[in-house]
Motif scaffolding. Structure first.
Motif, PDB file in Angstrom:
ATOM      1  N   ALA A 199     100.798 -99.848  35.868  1.00 48.82           N
ATOM      2  CA  ALA A 199     101.091-100.896  34.888  1.00 48.82           C
ATOM      3  C   ALA A 199     101.717-100.266  33.651  1.00 48.82           C
ATOM      4  N   TRP A 210      96.990-109.192  36.398  1.00 51.00           N
ATOM      5  CA  TRP A 210      96.804-108.807  37.804  1.00 51.00           C
ATOM      6  C   TRP A 210      95.378-109.134  38.236  1.00 51.00           C
ATOM      7  N   PRO A 217     102.059-111.989  35.530  1.00 49.90           N
ATOM      8  CA  PRO A 217     100.637-111.834  35.229  1.00 49.90           C
ATOM      9  C   PRO A 217      99.948-113.117  34.783  1.00 49.90           C
ATOM     10  N   TYR A 271     105.386-103.795  37.059  1.00 53.10           N
ATOM     11  CA  TYR A 271     106.577-104.174  36.293  1.00 53.10           C
ATOM     12  C   TYR A 271     107.828-104.107  37.160  1.00 53.10           C
ATOM     13  N   MET A 280      99.745-107.065  31.514  1.00 52.75           N
ATOM     14  CA  MET A 280     100.140-107.071  32.924  1.00 52.75           C
ATOM     15  C   MET A 280      98.940-106.799  33.829  1.00 52.75           C
TER      16      MET A 280
END
Length: 258
Positions: A16, A118, A54, A48, A114
């Motif tokens: 991440a 997740w 996300p 990414y 992010m």
């Protein structure tokens, strides 16, 4: 380790960081290389680079009707085999892995949005956890996680008495998230003082230090099983109301006796 006694462990790396040339990405690459050098299977989820979204939202579940209840919708979608494709792919990678190694920086005293996203999208209700399948009985018991983390602050500032706050405590919410799903969580690997504002001798010293971290990553992976695990209170140490029982040891400042 779940099902791994007769074969090398399988590792999922979750990266991440938005910059593929960043140290965090190089460190994830060193982890992958170390796994392969040791004959271990490895898969990388570069969030990414993959354009992972996300933000959990109703649009991920076309055809649904009525009020969007995240947990209920995840549960229904999992049961009906209509989870979003990116989520289903991540779940398949977790299912195939014995270990999940997360590579990320600490930003604003927490993992990047992010990675939080997740967790919110991929740790699906009905798959990764349920009301009667969590903590000691979580679906991912037998799997192990490790955090490989950078901070911009120095080691002194990131310690228990540092003005940035104890980095290990800042990581506790993510560790507890994985614990909720049944994971064991190893003691994190932290590399401090990683930022782009070093100049001259300070920058040269940083680059030399980071090169050592990359070289040492094979030893980290080779010693994975022996690495100490974070401690969590067992389910039996809580009463019917979910409070820590008298006489049970408090193993984290986040769960303590009143």
């Amino acid at each position: 380790m779940s099902g791994a006694s007769h074969r090398p462990p399988r590792t999922l790396i979750v990266l991440a960081h938005p910059e593929p040339r960043a140290f965090t990405a190089a460190w994830a690459g060193a982890t992958a290389a170390a796994c392969r050098a040791l004959g271990q299977g490895v898969t990388v989820s570069d969030l990414y680079a993959a354009g992972f979204d996300p933000a959990e939202r109703a649009a991920h579940y076309p055809g649904r009707a009525g009020r969007f209840d995240v947990m209920a919708e995840q549960d229904r979608a999992a049961a009906e085999g209509r989870l979003p494709g990116d989520v289903a792919a991540e779940l398949a990678r977790i299912a195939a892995a014995d270990r999940v190694i997360f590579h990320f920086p600490l930003w604003w005293f927490a993992p990047p949005a992010m990675l939080k996203g997740w967790c919110e999208r991929v740790l699906v209700h009905g798959v990764a956890h349920a009301s009667r399948r969590r903590f000691d009985t979580g679906p991912y018991r037998g799997k192990t996680a490790l955090f490989c983390v950078t901070t911009g602050a120095s080691a002194a500032e990131s310690g228990p008495d540092g003005r940035e706050g104890d980095s290990r405590l800042l990581l506790w919410p993510l560790a507890q998230t994985l614990r909720y799903c049944g994971f064991a969580v190893k003691r994190p690997v932290l590399v401090h003082g990683v930022h782009g504002f070093h100049r001259g001798a300070a920058r040269a010293a940083l680059e030399a230090r980071l090169e050592r971290v990359l070289r040492d990553q094979q030893a980290v992976i080779a010693g994975f099983e022996a690495r100490p695990a974070l401690r969590f209170n067992a389910d039996a140490e809580f009463d019917a109301d979910g409070r820590l029982r008298r006489g049970a040891e408090s193993v984290t400042p986040f769960i303590r006796h009143r």
